[in-house]
Scaffold this motif. Structure first.
Motif, short mmCIF file in Angstrom:
data_model
loop_
_atom_site.label_atom_id
_atom_site.label_comp_id
_atom_site.label_asym_id
_atom_site.label_seq_id
_atom_site.Cartn_x
_atom_site.Cartn_y
_atom_site.Cartn_z
N ILE A 86 0.82 -1.22 0.00
CA ILE A 86 0.00 0.00 0.00
C ILE A 86 0.85 1.26 0.00
CG2 ILE A 86 -1.61 1.38 1.36
CD1 ILE A 86 -3.07 -0.79 0.03
N ASN A 104 -4.79 -4.49 -2.87
CA ASN A 104 -4.05 -3.25 -2.65
C ASN A 104 -4.19 -2.29 -3.83
OD1 ASN A 104 -3.22 -4.38 -0.26
ND2 ASN A 104 -1.08 -4.65 -0.86
N VAL A 110 -6.06 1.57 -3.84
CA VAL A 110 -5.35 2.82 -4.13
C VAL A 110 -5.79 3.43 -5.46
CG1 VAL A 110 -3.08 3.87 -4.54
CG2 VAL A 110 -3.34 2.10 -2.77
#
Length: 310
Positions: A120, A160, A164
């Motif tokens: 991340i 992840n 994002v």
């Protein structure tokens, strides 16, 4: 009165005669030899010229609707910066973004591997860099962007990345040109059925396809389903299926990343289809100088590709 002596005619010199005859024969032979050589050279050059002409004609047929040979006078209507494989090299990513800003691009497509592990924190650093320009962008992941999620128990590897960057496949249309971005990043697992169905619906009228990994390369042994020459049969079979479906439509080019090497190749089955790999931004793990590409969509429906070296 004294008689004038009669001058005898000089005797013929047989040696001189034969020397002259030999010289004539040698000169004639040399003339024939040189003339023949010139004709051979001219013929060779003509043959080579014809071969080159055929290659150029084939290239023009391919690129008549893509990147024309010579200067294209059709106006540019849209410019997209194509980037990939920065792999945590934020400095190179930022440099590429600065150049893209200076070149007044309309949009950025990132084709995978923002990071080397997909955690991340690293993904967020790349996102901050991408958003610093204010230029709209679309992203698909690369195999490195999946690693951390897979290690933490997510079979898809997308947790992840989606957290994002959001979605991992996209479609965009501008000026009558339809562009489709599909995530085919996993090296050893197939694209899920949902994404495949979506893709097949989209490519029926698509012009350009963008992927994380190439589907074809004539020599490089790293394409979808093939890692360093070693095949994963079910993934390679899906790659072949994708390529067959793309060939059935009117797609002009498949543009991808992952190989860390810029290349352009004509499809071996469909001469109107081009395979383009855009090179990599990473400054350390790279087969070439770090680079990205500019894709220009032209008013006449064609496109141009330009390599931009950092």
């Amino acid at each position: 009165m004294a008689k004038r002596a009669r001058r005898r005619p000089p005797k013929k010199n047989k040696n001189s005669f034969f020397a002259t005859l030999s010289a004539i024969i040698v000169a004639t032979f040399l003339f024939v030899l040189v003339t023949g050589a010139i004709k051979w050279v001219n013929g060779k050059l003509t043959a080579e010229g014809e071969d080159l002409s055929e290659e150029t004609e084939a290239l023009q047929k391919l690129e008549g609707s893509n990147t024309p040979v010579g200067e294209n006078t059709s106006p540019v209507v849209y410019t997209i910066a194509l980037m990939a494989d920065s792999e945590d090299d934020i400095s190179s990513l930022q440099k590429a973004l600065e150049i893209a800003t200076q070149r007044s691009v309309n949009m950025i497509f990132f084709l995978g591997d923002y990071t080397s592990w997909g955690d991340i924190s690293s993904l967020e650093k790349s996102k901050l860099a991408m958003e610093s320009t204010g230029i709209s962008y679309l992203s698909i992941p690369g195999d490195h962007d999946l690693a951390d999620s897979v290690q933490k128990g997510d079979p898809s590897g997308l947790n992840n990345f989606k957290m994002v960057f959001g979605g991992n496949y996209h479609t965009l249309e501008f000026g009558g040109v339809k562009m489709v971005l599909l995530d085919n990043s996993p090296n050893y697992s197939k694209i899920p059925g949902e994404a495949m169905s979506w893709f097949y619906d989209q490519i029926t009228d698509a012009d350009l396809v963008f992927l994380s990994q190439p589907l074809y390369h004539p020599t490089f042994k790293r394409t979808m389903g093939v890692v360093d020459g070693e095949e994963t049969p079910e993934v390679k079979s899906q790659a072949d299926e994708l390529l067959t479906k793309i060939r059935e439509g009117n797609v002009k080019a498949i543009i991808s990343a992952d190989q860390h090497l810029f290349s352009r190749n004509v499809d071996p089955v469909d001469p109107g289809l081009e395979h383009i790999v855009i090179g990599a931004l990473n400054s350390e793990r790279n087969l070439q100088t770090p680079k990205f590409c500019l894709l220009r969509l032209l008013e006449d429906g064609s496109y141009e590709i330009e390599e931009v070296v950092l």
